[in-house]
Design an enzyme around this catalytic site. Structure first.
Site, PDB file in Angstrom:
ATOM      1  N   ASP A 258       0.854  -1.186   0.000  1.00  0.00           N
ATOM      2  CA  ASP A 258       0.000   0.000   0.000  1.00  0.00           C
ATOM      3  C   ASP A 258       0.886   1.230   0.000  1.00  0.00           C
ATOM      4  O   ASP A 258       2.012   1.191   0.513  1.00  0.00           O
ATOM      5  CB  ASP A 258      -0.928   0.024   1.211  1.00  0.00           C
ATOM      6  CG  ASP A 258      -2.204   0.805   0.924  1.00  0.00           C
ATOM      7  OD1 ASP A 258      -2.112   2.024   0.710  1.00  0.00           O
ATOM      8  OD2 ASP A 258      -3.284   0.199   0.913  1.00  0.00           O
TER       9      ASP A 258
ATOM     10  N   LYS B 122     -19.690  -0.864 -11.216  1.00  0.00           N
ATOM     11  CA  LYS B 122     -19.699   0.427 -11.905  1.00  0.00           C
ATOM     12  C   LYS B 122     -18.975   0.357 -13.254  1.00  0.00           C
ATOM     13  O   LYS B 122     -19.015   1.308 -14.040  1.00  0.00           O
ATOM     14  CB  LYS B 122     -19.080   1.497 -11.014  1.00  0.00           C
ATOM     15  CG  LYS B 122     -19.919   1.807  -9.774  1.00  0.00           C
ATOM     16  CD  LYS B 122     -19.249   2.812  -8.871  1.00  0.00           C
ATOM     17  CE  LYS B 122     -20.148   3.142  -7.687  1.00  0.00           C
ATOM     18  NZ  LYS B 122     -20.487   1.971  -6.866  1.00  0.00           N
TER      19      LYS B 122
ATOM     20  N   LYS C 176     -12.219   1.172 -14.516  1.00  0.00           N
ATOM     21  CA  LYS C 176     -12.259  -0.221 -14.059  1.00  0.00           C
ATOM     22  C   LYS C 176     -12.633  -1.145 -15.207  1.00  0.00           C
ATOM     23  O   LYS C 176     -12.129  -2.273 -15.295  1.00  0.00           O
ATOM     24  CB  LYS C 176     -13.242  -0.377 -12.891  1.00  0.00           C
ATOM     25  CG  LYS C 176     -12.834   0.349 -11.625  1.00  0.00           C
ATOM     26  CD  LYS C 176     -11.505  -0.142 -11.069  1.00  0.00           C
ATOM     27  CE  LYS C 176     -11.627  -1.475 -10.371  1.00  0.00           C
ATOM     28  NZ  LYS C 176     -10.366  -1.886  -9.720  1.00  0.00           N
TER      29      LYS C 176
ATOM     30  N   GLU D  24     -22.790   9.732 -11.205  1.00  0.00           N
ATOM     31  CA  GLU D  24     -23.520   8.767 -10.389  1.00  0.00           C
ATOM     32  C   GLU D  24     -24.678   8.165 -11.183  1.00  0.00           C
ATOM     33  O   GLU D  24     -25.394   8.877 -11.894  1.00  0.00           O
ATOM     34  CB  GLU D  24     -24.051   9.460  -9.131  1.00  0.00           C
ATOM     35  CG  GLU D  24     -24.529   8.531  -8.058  1.00  0.00           C
ATOM     36  CD  GLU D  24     -24.842   9.279  -6.772  1.00  0.00           C
ATOM     37  OE1 GLU D  24     -24.472   8.785  -5.692  1.00  0.00           O
ATOM     38  OE2 GLU D  24     -25.457  10.353  -6.843  1.00  0.00           O
TER      39      GLU D  24
END
Length: 642
Positions: free
Chosen positions: A327, A421, A433, A553
């Site tokens: 990370d 999404k 993505k 959205e």
């Protein structure tokens, strides 16, 4: 202070181990003798003939020798009778079968073959099982009765909602453990067959709707929900009844029940919003996951995030050789490493940015991972709308760096954590993505050594930046709770469920796009109402405000593209969303172009490149028209429960 809660029976001095074994051998010898002689008495109707009495006395010592030797060999003198269970009864039965069989063989081989009637052996076996089983069970019952009546700790009267396996296990735990300050007054269960039945001496006193009457009748202070598989409507009903009755509702979490395989009062907690999802507990093929992870060097990117950290927790259950946690955020990585360090000797935190090819190459060179789970990504939709170039560099560029290194280093498996999404995206985050999925699909078809797959799922409750902490903070401040649209729906699952299914899908070892079964979509406004109720408040006290849909959205999410045909896998909650072919050369060129324009930082160029790469990427609509179309066709059902 602790001594005050210890009963007099536990204050007795401990008998030395050797003396305890001698005592147990003596008790068993006595019970064997009683059963043996009682078998003769019953066989001859309490009038044993003289010749049979002689046979009985002649066979007594050989019988004792054989049975005691067999019991000793099977370690039947080592158990603690105060903890006797069904397992011990089964073990006792097996030992008696072996001992009786040995006794029959000895009597026929070395004594007079026909001297002892055959019925004696059968009666002797049954009487031994009854006497020894009663002795062991009686000691446990006597001890539990004594310790439960000792001490002055007040006990809270409770109702248990659910008289199934979980309720039974919970009741058994409460009965066994004197330190538990609960006094169950009854079970509640909607199954008519169970009404009036008793579970460990406690009666099923009515259906769930009888809760208010039972609270008033018995002075109940808490209700414990012991129904891991119950739907959200059932749990919501129990909560509403408990709130009206002004008592506390607690729950046995489904996840702990399934994973640990037992029920403990220490697991009880107040009902959380995750319990109202109505998600059935996940059943895993742990053997397959174990074969996939045990002894492997595993690398997890985004290990400090909510999904990545839970993946690390789940992986440790399967004893990897090494777990490398990557990370770029030092504080979350430090915290998760400190949490997990006691559970594994070879846990390696590694500060690295997945977009830094040189640094990631050094990590791969040092640790040579066999399995890579790529969870690192930018996930906040509105923030990525404002920073599209950064979204591309991190989500697509980071995936490309890690996926290419997996292939170059000869890793066995690479898993991309994707999102719903990515389906017909209206946001930059979703489009990046989807681009990552395309690149992983390309590698899955071209790589001979590494197995590539992507796992796509919806929202997880409680993740960093999810609606749960936002709503919780708004409720704490007295409201309003902000919802962007009354018809806004999302698929939800818990973080543990999602990560477990990710590992299960990855273990299938096929280069596919896996799609998790997210169940029914949940209306965000219903989620807000449930959280307000769980806080003990009403919408009059904490109002809900509709603020309007944000940039990027969608009104509702989808899990599969129209051209993706869903096939079943061996797991009922995991599907394969297969496309017939991978990306063509033109698409691969556009992927490279997208990364190049992202490096230049031009927002317009990035968006244009995303449109060319992802034909279904549509920023001009947020799903309102499509929602209305699907609602009219019956493919989406209104879920408003207010």
């Amino acid at each position: 202070m602790a001594a005050a809660n210890v009963s007099w029976i536990d204050r007795l001095p401990r008998i030395p181990r050797w003396a305890r074994v001698v005592m147990l051998v003596g008790i068993h010898a006595l019970l064997f003798s009683l059963a043996y002689m009682a078998a003769f008495v019953l066989r001859f109707d309490f009038a044993i003939p003289t010749n049979q009495a002689e046979v009985m006395w002649q066979g007594l010592l050989p019988m004792l020798a054989v049975k005691l030797v067999v019991f000793g060999a099977l370690r039947m003198f080592q158990g603690w009778w105060k903890y006797v269970s069904l397992y011990d009864v089964v073990a006792l039965t097996r030992a008696l079968v072996a001992a009786s069989g040995a006794w029959v063989a000895v009597s026929f081989l070395f004594l007079a073959p026909n001297a002892i009637p055959r019925s004696i052996f059968i009666l002797d076996f049954g009487l031994c099982l009854f006497l020894i089983g009663s002795a062991r069970g009686g000691i446990r019952m006597m001890r539990e009765t004594v310790v439960n009546r000792s001490g002055d700790k007040p006990r809270v009267p409770v109702l248990i909602a659910g008289a199934g396996d979980t309720g039974e296990a919970l009741m058994r735990e409460i009965t066994r453990n004197r330190m538990i300050a609960y006094r169950p007054v009854g079970f509640l269960d909607d199954d008519p067959y169970k009404q009036g039945l008793r579970v460990h001496g406690v009666r099923v006193i009515g259906p769930i709707d009888a809760l208010p009457a039972m609270v008033e009748k018995h002075g109940v202070e808490e209700v414990i929900i012991a129904m891991p598989s119950a739907g959200r409507d059932v749990i919501r009903r129990v909560i509403d009844l408990a709130r009206r009755s002004e008592i506390t509702a607690r729950i046995v979490p489904a996840f702990e029940t399934v994973v640990e395989g037992r029920v403990s009062v220490n697991q009880l907690r107040e009902v959380a919003i995750t319990d109202l999802l109505g998600r059935a507990p996940v059943e895993l093929d742990t053997g397959r996951i174990g074969r996939y992870l045990e002894g492997q060097r595993v690398l997890v990117t985004g290990a400090g995030g909510s999904i990545g950290s839970e993946i690390c927790r789940q992986i440790l259950r399967f004893n990897p050789d090494r777990l490398v946690m990557v990370d770029c955020a030092e504080t979350p990585l430090f915290l998760v490493h400190r949490e997990l360090a006691d559970f594994h000797d070879n846990l390696v935190p590694s500060i690295a940015d997945v977009t830094d090819a040189d640094r990631m190459a050094a990590v791969f060179e040092e640790h040579r991972p066999d399995v890579i789970l790529h969870a690192a990504a930018y996930k906040h939709v509105p923030l990525m709308e404002a920073h599209p170039a950064e979204a591309v560099k991190n989500n697509l560029g980071g995936t490309k760096v890690v996926a290419d290194l997996a292939n170059k280093s000869g890793a066995k498996s690479f898993v991309l954590i994707s999102t719903d999404k990515a389906v017909n995206p209206t946001s930059v985050m979703g489009a990046t993505k989807r681009a990552s999925e395309l690149y992983v699909r390309h590698l899955s078809l071209s790589s001979d050594e590494t197995n590539y797959c992507a796992v796509r799922f919806g929202n997880v409750l409680g993740s960093n930046g999810s609606v749960i902490p936002i709503f919780r903070g708004q409720i704490k401040e007295g409201g309003p709770v902000t919802v962007t649209h009354r018809e806004m729906t999302r698929y939800f699952m818990t973080i543990p469920e999602a990560t477990q299914l990710v590992l299960q899908a990855a273990s299938f070892k096929s280069g596919e796009l896996f799609i998790l079964d997210m169940g029914e979509p949940v209306k965000i406004i219903d989620l807000a109402r449930d959280m307000i109720r769980l806080s003990g408040l009403s919408e009059d006290e904490v109002p809900i405000e509709i603020t309007g849909i944000r940039p990027g959205e969608k009104l509702f999410e989808e899990l599969a593209l129209d051209r993706e045909e869903l096939d079943r896998t061996e797991h009922e909650k995991i599907f394969i969303g297969g496309e017939n072919s991978g990306p063509d050369q033109e698409t691969l060129d556009e992927l490279s172009t997208l990364l190049e324009v992202a490096e230049d930082g031009s927002e317009k160029s990035v968006r244009r490149s995303l449109h060319r790469l992802i034909p279904t990427y549509d920023t001009d609509q947020n799903g309102l028209e499509e929602y209305e179309r699907l609602t009219k066709s019956g493919k989406i059902v209104a879920l408003d429960t207010a």
